[in-house]
Scaffold this motif. Structure first.
Motif, PDB file in Angstrom:
ATOM      1  N   ILE A   8       0.841  -1.203   0.000  1.00  0.00           N
ATOM      2  CA  ILE A   8       0.000   0.000   0.000  1.00  0.00           C
ATOM      3  C   ILE A   8       0.874   1.249   0.000  1.00  0.00           C
ATOM      4  CG2 ILE A   8      -1.649   1.352   1.361  1.00  0.00           C
ATOM      5  CD1 ILE A   8      -2.863  -1.375   2.239  1.00  0.00           C
ATOM      6  N   LEU A   9       1.896   1.257   0.837  1.00  0.00           N
ATOM      7  CA  LEU A   9       2.790   2.419   0.897  1.00  0.00           C
ATOM      8  C   LEU A   9       3.492   2.645  -0.442  1.00  0.00           C
ATOM      9  CD1 LEU A   9       4.248   2.022   4.481  1.00  0.00           C
ATOM     10  CD2 LEU A   9       2.587   3.721   3.685  1.00  0.00           C
ATOM     11  N   ARG A  10       3.904   1.592  -1.117  1.00  0.00           N
ATOM     12  CA  ARG A  10       4.532   1.739  -2.439  1.00  0.00           C
ATOM     13  C   ARG A  10       3.544   2.335  -3.447  1.00  0.00           C
ATOM     14  NH1 ARG A  10       7.378  -2.818  -0.847  1.00  0.00           N
ATOM     15  NH2 ARG A  10       5.848  -4.296  -1.664  1.00  0.00           N
ATOM     16  N   LEU A  11       2.291   1.916  -3.363  1.00  0.00           N
ATOM     17  CA  LEU A  11       1.267   2.455  -4.259  1.00  0.00           C
ATOM     18  C   LEU A  11       1.054   3.949  -4.000  1.00  0.00           C
ATOM     19  CD1 LEU A  11      -0.806   1.759  -6.484  1.00  0.00           C
ATOM     20  CD2 LEU A  11      -2.446   1.284  -4.643  1.00  0.00           C
ATOM     21  N   ILE A  12       0.998   4.328  -2.743  1.00  0.00           N
ATOM     22  CA  ILE A  12       0.842   5.751  -2.397  1.00  0.00           C
ATOM     23  C   ILE A  12       2.059   6.542  -2.867  1.00  0.00           C
ATOM     24  CG2 ILE A  12       0.668   7.400  -0.494  1.00  0.00           C
ATOM     25  CD1 ILE A  12      -0.996   5.189   0.986  1.00  0.00           C
ATOM     26  N   GLY A  38     -11.089   7.862   2.634  1.00  0.00           N
ATOM     27  CA  GLY A  38     -11.099   7.664   1.203  1.00  0.00           C
ATOM     28  C   GLY A  38      -9.780   7.947   0.515  1.00  0.00           C
ATOM     29  N   PHE A  39      -8.947   8.762   1.114  1.00  0.00           N
ATOM     30  CA  PHE A  39      -7.636   9.079   0.550  1.00  0.00           C
ATOM     31  C   PHE A  39      -6.828   7.799   0.318  1.00  0.00           C
ATOM     32  CE2 PHE A  39      -3.165  10.410   0.993  1.00  0.00           C
ATOM     33  CZ  PHE A  39      -3.107  11.472   0.107  1.00  0.00           C
ATOM     34  N   VAL A  40      -6.930   6.881   1.253  1.00  0.00           N
ATOM     35  CA  VAL A  40      -6.247   5.589   1.130  1.00  0.00           C
ATOM     36  C   VAL A  40      -7.186   4.560   0.504  1.00  0.00           C
ATOM     37  CG1 VAL A  40      -5.091   3.726   2.379  1.00  0.00           C
ATOM     38  CG2 VAL A  40      -4.786   6.098   3.133  1.00  0.00           C
ATOM     39  N   ARG A  41      -8.383   4.444   1.059  1.00  0.00           N
ATOM     40  CA  ARG A  41      -9.337   3.419   0.631  1.00  0.00           C
ATOM     41  C   ARG A  41      -9.615   3.459  -0.867  1.00  0.00           C
ATOM     42  NH1 ARG A  41     -14.322   5.434   2.508  1.00  0.00           N
ATOM     43  NH2 ARG A  41     -14.244   6.436   0.482  1.00  0.00           N
ATOM     44  N   ASP A  61      -9.376  14.007   4.178  1.00  0.00           N
ATOM     45  CA  ASP A  61      -9.553  14.049   5.630  1.00  0.00           C
ATOM     46  C   ASP A  61      -8.219  14.110   6.359  1.00  0.00           C
ATOM     47  OD1 ASP A  61     -12.478  13.746   5.824  1.00  0.00           O
ATOM     48  OD2 ASP A  61     -12.092  11.827   4.839  1.00  0.00           O
ATOM     49  N   VAL A  62      -7.827  15.328   6.738  1.00  0.00           N
ATOM     50  CA  VAL A  62      -6.625  15.534   7.549  1.00  0.00           C
ATOM     51  C   VAL A  62      -7.073  15.493   9.003  1.00  0.00           C
ATOM     52  CG1 VAL A  62      -4.732  17.108   8.131  1.00  0.00           C
ATOM     53  CG2 VAL A  62      -5.584  16.971   5.758  1.00  0.00           C
ATOM     54  N   ILE A  63      -6.520  14.549   9.742  1.00  0.00           N
ATOM     55  CA  ILE A  63      -6.863  14.446  11.168  1.00  0.00           C
ATOM     56  C   ILE A  63      -5.607  14.703  11.993  1.00  0.00           C
ATOM     57  CG2 ILE A  63      -8.829  12.923  10.784  1.00  0.00           C
ATOM     58  CD1 ILE A  63      -7.000  10.563  11.677  1.00  0.00           C
ATOM     59  N   ALA A 122     -12.871  -0.969   6.283  1.00  0.00           N
ATOM     60  CA  ALA A 122     -12.053  -0.638   5.111  1.00  0.00           C
ATOM     61  C   ALA A 122     -11.704   0.842   5.044  1.00  0.00           C
ATOM     62  CB  ALA A 122     -12.775  -1.067   3.830  1.00  0.00           C
ATOM     63  N   THR A 123     -12.450   1.663   5.750  1.00  0.00           N
ATOM     64  CA  THR A 123     -12.203   3.103   5.782  1.00  0.00           C
ATOM     65  C   THR A 123     -11.304   3.490   6.958  1.00  0.00           C
ATOM     66  OG1 THR A 123     -14.319   3.528   4.718  1.00  0.00           O
ATOM     67  CG2 THR A 123     -13.367   5.360   5.903  1.00  0.00           C
TER      68      THR A 123
END
Length: 186
Positions: A8-12, A38-41, A61-63, A122-123
């Motif tokens: 996942i990190l490589r995809l991002i 959703g940024f990741v999902r 969504d910045v938390i 998943a979110t």
């Protein structure tokens, strides 16, 4: 193929737009700051469906987490700063130190503790760019549902907020965009 957090990190990292968004958010120097939902999902679901064109996000969504700055007004100031840096991004900023209140949850201990109360497993995932520019992924309820295209309620949604979960499933209509999803009803 996507099987692990490292995948996942490589995809991002390969997504220029997402990396830019992460770097802009990092400039705020907020404590316990992540970008989630959703940024990741959506990126994962798009990839698993073989979509080359990425699904547009309703919001980014910045938390963050700081009990000393619980006001919504502070979040509004932060959104304005982000919009000044990158106006085309649909920024949303929330201090998770106060977000338990509208949800009726117990106080969260951190941003990621709050993520585990989001409606779908998943979110319930977030990523951040550290000061050394490395990425870090957090998934307090695991990654298996996200990677298996399974939408299920988090324990909190199942036990305390089933109507909110059902409402999101109906409103989002995710099957129209991602037909291979398996959505659990409650």
């Amino acid at each position: 193929m996507l099987n692990t957090a490292a995948d996942i990190l490589r995809l991002i990292e390969a997504d220029t737009w997402r990396m830019g968004v992460l770097r802009v958010a990092m400039t705020l120097n907020l404590p316990d700051c992540w970008i989630g939902a959703g940024f990741v999902r959506n990126l994962i679901w798009d990839e698993l469906h073989g979509y080359e064109e990425r699904t547009p996000l309703n919001d980014v969504d910045v938390i963050w987490f700081d009990r000393r700055e619980p006001s919504a007004e502070k979040d509004d100031v932060l959104v304005a700063k982000l919009k000044a840096s990158w106006p085309d991004v649909p920024w949303s900023v929330l201090n998770m130190a106060r977000m338990h209140l509208p949800a009726g949850d117990p106080p969260y201990a951190s941003s990621i503790d709050g993520v585990r109360f989001w409606p779908e497993t998943a979110t319930a995932v977030a990523v951040r760019c550290n000061s050394d520019r490395s990425l870090e992924l957090a998934a307090p309820l695991g990654l298996s549902d996200l990677l298996d295209l399974r939408v299920r309620p988090t324990p909190s949604a199942r036990e305390r907020h089933p109507d909110a979960y059902r409402g999101r499933i109906a409103k989002k209509n995710w099957l129209r965009r991602w037909p291979r999803l398996r959505i659990e009803t409650i």
